[in-house]
Design an enzyme around this catalytic site. Sequence first.
Site, PDB file in Angstrom:
ATOM      1  N   ARG A  95       0.872  -1.179   0.000  1.00  0.00           N
ATOM      2  CA  ARG A  95       0.000   0.000   0.000  1.00  0.00           C
ATOM      3  C   ARG A  95       0.905   1.223   0.000  1.00  0.00           C
ATOM      4  NH1 ARG A  95      -2.189   0.134   6.326  1.00  0.00           N
ATOM      5  NH2 ARG A  95      -0.176   0.622   7.210  1.00  0.00           N
TER       6      ARG A  95
ATOM      7  N   ASN B  99      -5.090   7.801   4.349  1.00  0.00           N
ATOM      8  CA  ASN B  99      -4.732   7.128   5.591  1.00  0.00           C
ATOM      9  C   ASN B  99      -3.269   7.393   5.888  1.00  0.00           C
ATOM     10  OD1 ASN B  99      -5.584   5.069   7.694  1.00  0.00           O
ATOM     11  ND2 ASN B  99      -3.708   4.139   6.923  1.00  0.00           N
ATOM     12  N   GLU B 100      -3.016   8.020   7.008  1.00  0.00           N
ATOM     13  CA  GLU B 100      -1.645   8.206   7.497  1.00  0.00           C
ATOM     14  C   GLU B 100      -0.683   8.663   6.392  1.00  0.00           C
ATOM     15  OE1 GLU B 100      -0.435   4.663   9.573  1.00  0.00           O
ATOM     16  OE2 GLU B 100      -1.501   5.302  11.369  1.00  0.00           O
TER      17      GLU B 100
ATOM     18  N   GLU C  71      -7.284   5.379  15.772  1.00  0.00           N
ATOM     19  CA  GLU C  71      -6.912   3.959  15.700  1.00  0.00           C
ATOM     20  C   GLU C  71      -6.168   3.582  16.972  1.00  0.00           C
ATOM     21  OE1 GLU C  71      -4.537   2.590  12.442  1.00  0.00           O
ATOM     22  OE2 GLU C  71      -5.696   3.679  10.954  1.00  0.00           O
TER      23      GLU C  71
ATOM     24  N   GLU D 250      -1.854  -7.950   7.223  1.00  0.00           N
ATOM     25  CA  GLU D 250      -2.150  -7.729   8.645  1.00  0.00           C
ATOM     26  C   GLU D 250      -3.163  -8.730   9.189  1.00  0.00           C
ATOM     27  OE1 GLU D 250      -3.062  -3.507   8.798  1.00  0.00           O
ATOM     28  OE2 GLU D 250      -0.934  -3.017   8.972  1.00  0.00           O
TER      29      GLU D 250
ATOM     30  N   PHE E 244      -2.944 -11.119  11.219  1.00  0.00           N
ATOM     31  CA  PHE E 244      -2.908 -11.419  12.653  1.00  0.00           C
ATOM     32  C   PHE E 244      -2.937 -10.162  13.515  1.00  0.00           C
ATOM     33  CE2 PHE E 244      -1.069 -15.306  10.775  1.00  0.00           C
ATOM     34  CZ  PHE E 244      -2.057 -16.183  11.222  1.00  0.00           C
ATOM     35  N   HIS E 245      -3.255  -9.024  12.907  1.00  0.00           N
ATOM     36  CA  HIS E 245      -3.333  -7.789  13.692  1.00  0.00           C
ATOM     37  C   HIS E 245      -4.515  -7.847  14.649  1.00  0.00           C
ATOM     38  CE1 HIS E 245      -3.742  -3.531  14.658  1.00  0.00           C
ATOM     39  NE2 HIS E 245      -2.511  -3.358  14.192  1.00  0.00           N
TER      40      HIS E 245
HETATM   41  C1  GAL Z   1      -1.944   1.988  11.159  1.00  0.00           C
HETATM   42  C2  GAL Z   1      -2.637   1.983   9.817  1.00  0.00           C
HETATM   43  C3  GAL Z   1      -3.595   0.830   9.716  1.00  0.00           C
HETATM   44  C4  GAL Z   1      -2.938  -0.440  10.153  1.00  0.00           C
HETATM   45  C5  GAL Z   1      -2.392  -0.270  11.529  1.00  0.00           C
HETATM   46  C6  GAL Z   1      -1.695  -1.499  12.036  1.00  0.00           C
HETATM   47  O1  GAL Z   1      -0.828   2.793  11.200  1.00  0.00           O
HETATM   48  O2  GAL Z   1      -3.335   3.173   9.600  1.00  0.00           O
HETATM   49  O3  GAL Z   1      -4.041   0.718   8.388  1.00  0.00           O
HETATM   50  O4  GAL Z   1      -1.908  -0.763   9.259  1.00  0.00           O
HETATM   51  O5  GAL Z   1      -1.452   0.773  11.522  1.00  0.00           O
HETATM   52  O6  GAL Z   1      -1.193  -1.291  13.337  1.00  0.00           O
END
Ligand code: GAL
Length: 696
Positions: free
Chosen positions: A114, A152-153, A312, A360, A362-363
Site C-alpha cells: 500500500r 490514511n496516514e 486507531e 495484517e 494477525f493484527h
Molecule cells: C496503522 C494503519 C492501519 C494499520 C495499523 C496497524 O498505522 O493506519 O491501516 O496498518 O497501523 O497497526
Amino acid sequence: MTTKGLWTDGRLRYGGDWNPEQWPQAVWREDVALMRAAGVDLVTVGVFAWSRLEPAPGRYSLDWLDRVLDLLHDAGIRAALATPTASPPPWFSLAHPDALPVTADGVRLHHGSRDTYCAAAPAYRTAARSIAEVLAARYAHHPALALWHVHNEYGTTCHCAHVETAFRRWLTDRYGDLDALNDAWVTSFWGQHYTDWAQVAPPRATQYLGNPGQLLDFRRFWSDTLLSAYTAQRDLLRAANPAVPVTTNYALGDWVPVDHARWAREVDLVAVDHYPSRTDRGAEEQTALTADLARGWARHGAGRPVPWLLMESAPNQIHAGGRMHTKEPGRMIRHSLAHVARGSGGVLFFQWRAPAGGAERFHSAVVSHAGADTRVFREATRLGAMLGRLAGTACGAVQAGVAIAHDAASGWALRHPGMPRDGLDHPGEVAAAHRALWHAGITADLVTPGDPLDGHRLLLLPALYLASDATVDWVRRHVHAGGHLLVTWLSGVADEHARVRPGGYPGAYRDLLGVRVEEFHPLADDERVPLTSGGIGRIWSETVHLTGAEPVTAYIGGVLDGRPAVTRHRVGDAHTWYVSTRPDDDTYRRLLTDVAHRAGVGPTCPEAPPGVEAVRRRAGDHTRLYLFNHTDRPQRVPADGHELLTDEPVAEVLTLAPGGVAVLRERVPPQGVATAARERSAAMRTASPASTVPIT
Ligand code: GAL
C-alpha cells in the site's frame, strides 16, 4: 467549519475501522449486530477500497458501498467515510509508472503493498481527486455520513523527477532568489554553491554527508506537499457539503515526514493513531504523551481549538520486539479512557474484524479469528458501556500548569548526519521530560513554539535544537512575563535553517540562562557520568561556564569534575534552569518536581499513591477526576463525590481495583492545579524555605 455534528448528543464516539469489502454480506449483518451489542456508533469505512470502488479507470462500482452505508444508517451507526487514496489500484500503477515512488538511491518501488505512489505526480493527484469527487457526489448528504476520513496516514516519501520540479518551486517561493538559498544552506561549505535553479535537487544518495539545510528544507517541503494532497481533497469534500467535518489520521513516529502542528490548522478535528511500542509501564507513559500531543495540536488547530479523536488503537495487543504481546485484562480500557481523560472525543480501534488474509491478518481486532465469544469482545463491550455512562461528562479543559515545547523540524534536524553524536532525538527528549512529569503526577501540555502560554507557569525546552528569532522572542516573552523556564542541552543551538548560532552554546538562550557552553562532551551509549545530586547523566555532557547563573548540580569525575551540570538563574520574577545532560529517570523526576514546585505547580492529585495516574478536567465549577490504577493491587485515593462508571457515591476514600479506572465527579471542586500549588508553595516558602523539596 463545525465539528459539532459529531458530538451534538454529548456522547463519546466509539468504533473502529471496518472493512466490509473483505467479507460476504452475511458477515456484514453479523458485524453490525455485534457493533450494536458493543455500543459502537462510528466506523471508518473504505480506507483501502479504491480497487473495489474503481475496478478500471473511470468505471465505478459503488453499489456495495451504498448498501454498507444504508445498513449502518438503519442500525444507528455513523460512518467516517474514507477516501481510498492511500492504496492506488494495480491498474493505476501499471498505467502510470511515473507515479510510483522513488527512493533516495534511485530505486522505483512497485505495487503489491500500500502507499505506493508519489504525492507530487500529476497522474496520482488527478486520480486521487477524481475518486474523492465521485465519493463526494454520491455520499456527501448520506444520512450515515458523520466525517470524511481523507486518505490514511500520509507518509510516503519520494525523490523522483516530479518531486525535483516541485521542490524547486517550493524553494523559489521560500527564498525568492538563489543567493538567499545559498546563504540558508551554507553552500560555501564543500563548494556546493548553486548558480542555476536547475542544479538544485532533492537530497538523493550521494558520496558522503549531505547538506543539513537541504535535508531540512526537503522534509518541510515534503510535509507541505503531502498537506496539499490532503487539502485538495478536503476542499472538494467540503464544497459538496460544508456541514460534514473533514480530517485525516496522523501516523506518529520518526519516519513520518509530516509537521503535525502545521497540519492541525487544516483539519476539522485532529485524529491520531496510537500503538504503544513498549509493553511495560512505558505503554501507559506513551499513551499519556500521545494524548497530550494530540490535545496540543488540537488546541491551536485552524487558529482556534478543534476536537481530537483517537482514530486507531489496538484492542488486545501491543506489537513490540518482533512479536505480539497480549494486553492484560483491563489494560485496553485503561489506555482507551486515558485518551478520553486527556481530551479525546472517543475511542476507535484498528480494526473491527480480523481479516482472513493479507499482510495484517494477525493484527489485533475486536472480532478476532475466534469470533465474538472472546475476552477481547467482552472487554470491548464493557468499554462501550463505560463510554455510554460518560456521555455528557467528558468536557472541560485538562488542567496543566507545565508546557513542554515540541517541534517537528528540531526532531528532523537532530537526525542529520554530522551531528556531535548519533541517535540525538528531540521527540525522545520530549518524551523523557513528559515521562518524568507523568511519574511525578504532574500533567503537562505539549505546545508548539509560538503557541499561547496562558496559565503555564513553567515552560520546558527539551533539546529544542532549532530556534528562529520568533521562537526566541516567544521564550523571552514567557520569562519576562514571570514564567519559569527549563532548557536542556542542544536547545537553541541552531537557527531555523540549522545554521549554528555563534558565540557559545546555547546561542539563542545564553543570556536568559546565564550560562555559556564552550565544549560538548557527548557520551557513549553505555557511558554514565555521576552527578552530585546522587544520580547519573547519560547521552550528553558539556563544559558549562556560569555567566550569571548559580550551579545546582555538578559533574563528578572525568574532565568535567566539579563543573556545573544543572544551573539556575534569576530573571526578574522567574527562574531559568539549564540542564546540560540527560539525568536518569529518577533524578529527572525529582528535578522536575522541584522546578515545577518552585514555579507553583504541583501534582494533579497529591494524595494519589505511586502507580495511580490522575487527570483533572474542569468546566466552570465542575471538575472530573480520572484515576487509573496501573498496579496489580487495590489502591486507595482520598476522594469525595460521585463515581460515574459505577454510578456510586464516594465519601472520603475511593478504592481502585487492580488495573481499574474511576471517573469522579468531585463534590468540592479544587482550585485550579497551578493556582492551588502556587498558593501552597508560597505558603511553604513563607513558613520555612527548607520545607521545599531539596534541589537535586
Ligand atoms: C496503522 C494503519 C492501519 C494499520 C495499523 C496497524 O498505522 O493506519 O491501516 O496498518 O497501523 O497497526
